[in-house]
Design a protein around this motif. Structure first.
Motif, short mmCIF file in Angstrom:
data_model
loop_
_atom_site.label_atom_id
_atom_site.label_comp_id
_atom_site.label_asym_id
_atom_site.label_seq_id
_atom_site.Cartn_x
_atom_site.Cartn_y
_atom_site.Cartn_z
N UNK A 165 4.29 -13.37 25.59
CA UNK A 165 5.22 -12.62 26.68
C UNK A 165 6.03 -13.83 27.14
N UNK A 166 5.13 -14.85 27.61
CA UNK A 166 6.09 -15.92 28.25
C UNK A 166 7.12 -16.53 27.35
N UNK A 167 6.79 -16.59 26.04
CA UNK A 167 7.29 -17.41 25.15
C UNK A 167 8.88 -16.52 24.82
N UNK A 168 8.41 -15.28 24.28
CA UNK A 168 9.38 -14.06 24.43
C UNK A 168 10.34 -14.26 25.33
N UNK A 169 9.90 -14.10 26.57
CA UNK A 169 10.77 -13.90 27.71
C UNK A 169 11.67 -15.35 27.76
N UNK A 170 11.17 -16.52 27.41
CA UNK A 170 11.99 -17.86 27.59
C UNK A 170 12.89 -17.84 26.55
N UNK A 171 12.76 -17.14 25.30
CA UNK A 171 13.80 -17.25 24.29
C UNK A 171 14.88 -16.11 24.30
N UNK A 172 14.29 -14.85 24.73
CA UNK A 172 15.25 -13.64 24.38
C UNK A 172 15.85 -13.28 25.66
N UNK A 173 15.12 -13.27 26.67
CA UNK A 173 15.76 -12.81 28.05
C UNK A 173 16.87 -13.46 28.40
N UNK A 174 17.82 -12.74 28.88
CA UNK A 174 19.37 -13.38 29.10
C UNK A 174 19.27 -13.87 30.46
N UNK A 175 19.61 -15.18 30.65
CA UNK A 175 19.85 -15.59 31.77
C UNK A 175 21.07 -15.82 32.23
N UNK A 176 21.61 -16.51 33.37
CA UNK A 176 23.02 -16.61 33.52
C UNK A 176 23.13 -17.95 34.33
N UNK A 195 13.40 -14.92 33.85
CA UNK A 195 12.29 -15.12 33.11
C UNK A 195 10.94 -14.55 33.75
N UNK A 196 10.69 -14.32 34.87
CA UNK A 196 9.53 -13.83 35.49
C UNK A 196 9.59 -12.12 35.18
N UNK A 197 10.69 -11.68 35.38
CA UNK A 197 10.77 -10.25 35.37
C UNK A 197 10.74 -9.65 33.65
N UNK A 198 11.22 -10.54 33.03
CA UNK A 198 11.26 -10.62 31.46
C UNK A 198 9.91 -10.51 30.93
N UNK A 199 9.25 -11.75 31.36
CA UNK A 199 7.69 -11.97 31.21
C UNK A 199 6.75 -10.73 31.39
N UNK A 200 7.11 -10.17 32.52
CA UNK A 200 6.30 -8.94 33.20
C UNK A 200 6.69 -7.80 32.21
N UNK A 201 7.90 -7.68 31.93
CA UNK A 201 8.13 -6.27 31.16
C UNK A 201 7.63 -6.52 29.76
N UNK A 202 7.89 -7.87 29.08
CA UNK A 202 7.31 -7.75 27.69
C UNK A 202 5.93 -7.75 27.65
N UNK A 203 5.26 -8.60 28.72
CA UNK A 203 3.69 -8.30 28.49
C UNK A 203 3.08 -6.93 28.76
N UNK A 204 3.89 -5.96 29.27
CA UNK A 204 3.45 -4.70 29.62
C UNK A 204 3.73 -4.13 28.28
N UNK A 205 4.87 -4.45 27.75
CA UNK A 205 5.08 -3.72 26.33
C UNK A 205 4.08 -4.02 25.26
N UNK A 206 3.40 -5.28 25.28
CA UNK A 206 2.49 -5.70 24.19
C UNK A 206 1.27 -5.07 24.82
N UNK A 207 0.70 -5.01 26.10
CA UNK A 207 -0.34 -4.65 26.55
C UNK A 207 -0.37 -3.07 26.06
N UNK A 208 0.61 -2.19 26.24
CA UNK A 208 0.73 -0.62 26.04
C UNK A 208 0.48 -0.79 24.36
#
Length: 114
Positions: A42-53, A93-106
């Motif tokens: 989830x941290x890797x996917x957040x780093x790569x895919x979550x938009x930052x600005x 990044x933190x919010x994206x990691x949490x959302x992606x982790x939750x999706x992987x967990x579900x």
């Protein structure tokens, strides 16, 4: 000529990020601890895919792969402050990691249930 060097740096960073993400994903897949694997993935996917600005009036760059911070520093002559990093990179990044982790967990829990 200077713009060509900057654009080359951006594409080089993008290419390196894609290859590194693929390599890290294969390494994470080999981890036997499934919970740790999901957190790291989830941290890797957040780093790569979550938009930052990168935002400094009147310029705002939004995109994935941490490119906004890189492009903002390369193409605009503004100081990149800790507040810009906190709200533009760290918070997404933190919010994206949490959302992606939750999706992987579900998804994992659904696989167990079936």
């Amino acid at each position: 000529m200077e713009i060509l060097v900057k654009v080359t740096l951006v594409f080089g960073f993008l290419t390196l990020t894609v290859f590194a993400a693929g390599n890290l994903d294969r390494r994470i897949e080999k981890i036997e601890n499934l919970e740790l694997g999901r957190v790291l993935r989830s941290m890797l996917y957040a780093f790569v895919f979550v938009p930052t600005f990168y935002h400094h009036s009147p310029n705002t760059i939004i995109g994935p792969f941490q490119l906004p911070a890189l492009c903002g520093n390369l193409f605009y002559d503004y100081e990149y402050t800790i507040g810009m990093f906190s709200y533009g990179v760290l918070l997404p990044f933190v919010l994206g990691s949490i959302v992606i982790w939750a999706a992987l967990e579900i998804r994992f829990l659904r696989q167990i249930a079936n």
